[in-house]
Design a protein around this motif. Sequence first.
Motif, PDB file in Angstrom:
ATOM      1  N   UNK A   3      -1.430   4.798  -9.743  1.00  0.00           N
ATOM      2  CA  UNK A   3      -2.848   4.913 -10.054  1.00  0.00           C
ATOM      3  C   UNK A   3      -3.647   4.330  -8.896  1.00  0.00           C
ATOM      4  N   UNK A   4      -4.456   5.202  -8.264  1.00  0.00           N
ATOM      5  CA  UNK A   4      -5.268   4.772  -7.130  1.00  0.00           C
ATOM      6  C   UNK A   4      -6.628   4.260  -7.600  1.00  0.00           C
ATOM      7  N   UNK A   5      -7.211   3.395  -6.785  1.00  0.00           N
ATOM      8  CA  UNK A   5      -8.564   2.897  -7.029  1.00  0.00           C
ATOM      9  C   UNK A   5      -9.161   2.474  -5.702  1.00  0.00           C
ATOM     10  N   UNK A   6     -10.468   2.214  -5.709  1.00  0.00           N
ATOM     11  CA  UNK A   6     -11.122   1.691  -4.530  1.00  0.00           C
ATOM     12  C   UNK A   6     -11.930   2.679  -3.730  1.00  0.00           C
ATOM     13  N   UNK A   7     -11.880   3.937  -4.119  1.00  0.00           N
ATOM     14  CA  UNK A   7     -12.667   4.925  -3.402  1.00  0.00           C
ATOM     15  C   UNK A   7     -14.152   4.731  -3.654  1.00  0.00           C
ATOM     16  N   UNK A   8     -14.970   5.423  -2.862  1.00  0.00           N
ATOM     17  CA  UNK A   8     -16.404   5.323  -3.028  1.00  0.00           C
ATOM     18  C   UNK A   8     -17.126   5.931  -1.860  1.00  0.00           C
ATOM     19  N   UNK A   9     -18.413   5.620  -1.763  1.00  0.00           N
ATOM     20  CA  UNK A   9     -19.249   6.151  -0.692  1.00  0.00           C
ATOM     21  C   UNK A   9     -19.639   5.026   0.242  1.00  0.00           C
ATOM     22  N   UNK A  10     -19.579   5.309   1.532  1.00  0.00           N
ATOM     23  CA  UNK A  10     -19.892   4.305   2.544  1.00  0.00           C
ATOM     24  C   UNK A  10     -20.485   5.004   3.758  1.00  0.00           C
ATOM     25  N   UNK A  11     -21.267   4.284   4.515  1.00  0.00           N
ATOM     26  CA  UNK A  11     -21.810   4.840   5.747  1.00  0.00           C
ATOM     27  C   UNK A  11     -20.786   4.730   6.867  1.00  0.00           C
ATOM     28  N   UNK A  12     -20.946   5.581   7.850  1.00  0.00           N
ATOM     29  CA  UNK A  12     -20.057   5.544   9.012  1.00  0.00           C
ATOM     30  C   UNK A  12     -20.064   4.152   9.626  1.00  0.00           C
ATOM     31  N   UNK A  13     -18.873   3.697  10.000  1.00  0.00           N
ATOM     32  CA  UNK A  13     -18.727   2.357  10.534  1.00  0.00           C
ATOM     33  C   UNK A  13     -18.370   1.325   9.491  1.00  0.00           C
ATOM     34  N   UNK A  14     -18.483   1.701   8.244  1.00  0.00           N
ATOM     35  CA  UNK A  14     -18.185   0.783   7.158  1.00  0.00           C
ATOM     36  C   UNK A  14     -16.696   0.711   6.847  1.00  0.00           C
ATOM     37  N   UNK A  15     -16.391  -0.052   5.806  1.00  0.00           N
ATOM     38  CA  UNK A  15     -14.993  -0.280   5.431  1.00  0.00           C
ATOM     39  C   UNK A  15     -14.787  -0.085   3.939  1.00  0.00           C
ATOM     40  N   UNK A  16     -13.587   0.307   3.578  1.00  0.00           N
ATOM     41  CA  UNK A  16     -13.158   0.406   2.188  1.00  0.00           C
ATOM     42  C   UNK A  16     -11.697  -0.001   2.113  1.00  0.00           C
ATOM     43  N   UNK A  17     -11.309  -0.529   0.969  1.00  0.00           N
ATOM     44  CA  UNK A  17      -9.898  -0.803   0.730  1.00  0.00           C
ATOM     45  C   UNK A  17      -9.443  -0.037  -0.504  1.00  0.00           C
ATOM     46  N   UNK A  18      -8.462   0.807  -0.329  1.00  0.00           N
ATOM     47  CA  UNK A  18      -7.874   1.554  -1.434  1.00  0.00           C
ATOM     48  C   UNK A  18      -6.656   0.798  -1.953  1.00  0.00           C
ATOM     49  N   UNK A  19      -6.445   0.885  -3.245  1.00  0.00           N
ATOM     50  CA  UNK A  19      -5.269   0.265  -3.854  1.00  0.00           C
ATOM     51  C   UNK A  19      -4.539   1.285  -4.703  1.00  0.00           C
ATOM     52  N   UNK A  20      -3.247   1.105  -4.810  1.00  0.00           N
ATOM     53  CA  UNK A  20      -2.407   1.984  -5.616  1.00  0.00           C
ATOM     54  C   UNK A  20      -1.488   1.099  -6.451  1.00  0.00           C
ATOM     55  N   UNK A  21      -1.700   1.124  -7.756  1.00  0.00           N
ATOM     56  CA  UNK A  21      -0.889   0.318  -8.659  1.00  0.00           C
ATOM     57  C   UNK A  21       0.284   1.137  -9.159  1.00  0.00           C
ATOM     58  N   UNK A  22       1.471   0.569  -9.026  1.00  0.00           N
ATOM     59  CA  UNK A  22       2.686   1.261  -9.432  1.00  0.00           C
ATOM     60  C   UNK A  22       3.239   0.650 -10.709  1.00  0.00           C
ATOM     61  N   UNK A  23       3.700   1.490 -11.598  1.00  0.00           N
ATOM     62  CA  UNK A  23       4.313   1.012 -12.832  1.00  0.00           C
ATOM     63  C   UNK A  23       5.553   1.831 -13.137  1.00  0.00           C
ATOM     64  N   UNK A  24       6.367   1.340 -14.029  1.00  0.00           N
ATOM     65  CA  UNK A  24       7.592   2.036 -14.376  1.00  0.00           C
ATOM     66  C   UNK A  24       8.781   1.445 -13.649  1.00  0.00           C
ATOM     67  N   UNK A  25       9.837   2.224 -13.510  1.00  0.00           N
ATOM     68  CA  UNK A  25      11.070   1.766 -12.869  1.00  0.00           C
ATOM     69  C   UNK A  25      10.974   1.927 -11.366  1.00  0.00           C
ATOM     70  N   UNK A  26      11.239   0.864 -10.643  1.00  0.00           N
ATOM     71  CA  UNK A  26      11.200   0.922  -9.192  1.00  0.00           C
ATOM     72  C   UNK A  26      12.513   0.452  -8.614  1.00  0.00           C
ATOM     73  N   UNK A  27      12.813   0.923  -7.448  1.00  0.00           N
ATOM     74  CA  UNK A  27      14.053   0.619  -6.771  1.00  0.00           C
ATOM     75  C   UNK A  27      13.766  -0.276  -5.572  1.00  0.00           C
ATOM     76  N   UNK A  28      14.783  -0.939  -5.101  1.00  0.00           N
ATOM     77  CA  UNK A  28      14.603  -1.836  -3.966  1.00  0.00           C
ATOM     78  C   UNK A  28      14.505  -1.072  -2.662  1.00  0.00           C
ATOM     79  N   UNK A  29      14.933   0.167  -2.643  1.00  0.00           N
ATOM     80  CA  UNK A  29      14.948   0.971  -1.437  1.00  0.00           C
ATOM     81  C   UNK A  29      13.932   2.101  -1.600  1.00  0.00           C
TER      82      UNK A  29
END
Length: 121
Positions: A3-29
């Motif tokens: 599930x991604x989050x953090x998108x939005x509107x910004x002016x050129x030169x600005x900054x944003x940080x996107x995040x992706x939350x993972x759930x369920x079964x995950x592997x070490x590799x």
Amino acid sequence: QLVESGGGSVQAGGSLTLSCAASGTWYSNFCMAWFRQTPEKEREGVASICDDGKTMYANSVKGRFTISQDNAKNTLNLLMNNLKPEDTAMYYCATLVGHLLTLERRPYRIWGQGTQVNVSS
């Protein structure tokens, strides 16, 4: 599930940080990546990272974007600095099981629903 989050509107030169939350079964590799897509272009790889910390970036974002992962929180992040209008797109995170550091779309099997980034000039 991703599930991604953090998108939005910004002016050129600005900054944003996107995040992706993972759930369920995950592997070490595993490897994860951020992709982006516009109505005019095919989905393209932006940045990828594997569990060993190695990263890969598209030439268009090198020096401006930083991908990172927080394994304790099962979260993938994308720090985007000095944003440009051409960075406007829907951004997706994706993951593959195994160790393949790549920006090619095909190996990635699990995808999020996307988060929109709009950069105005």
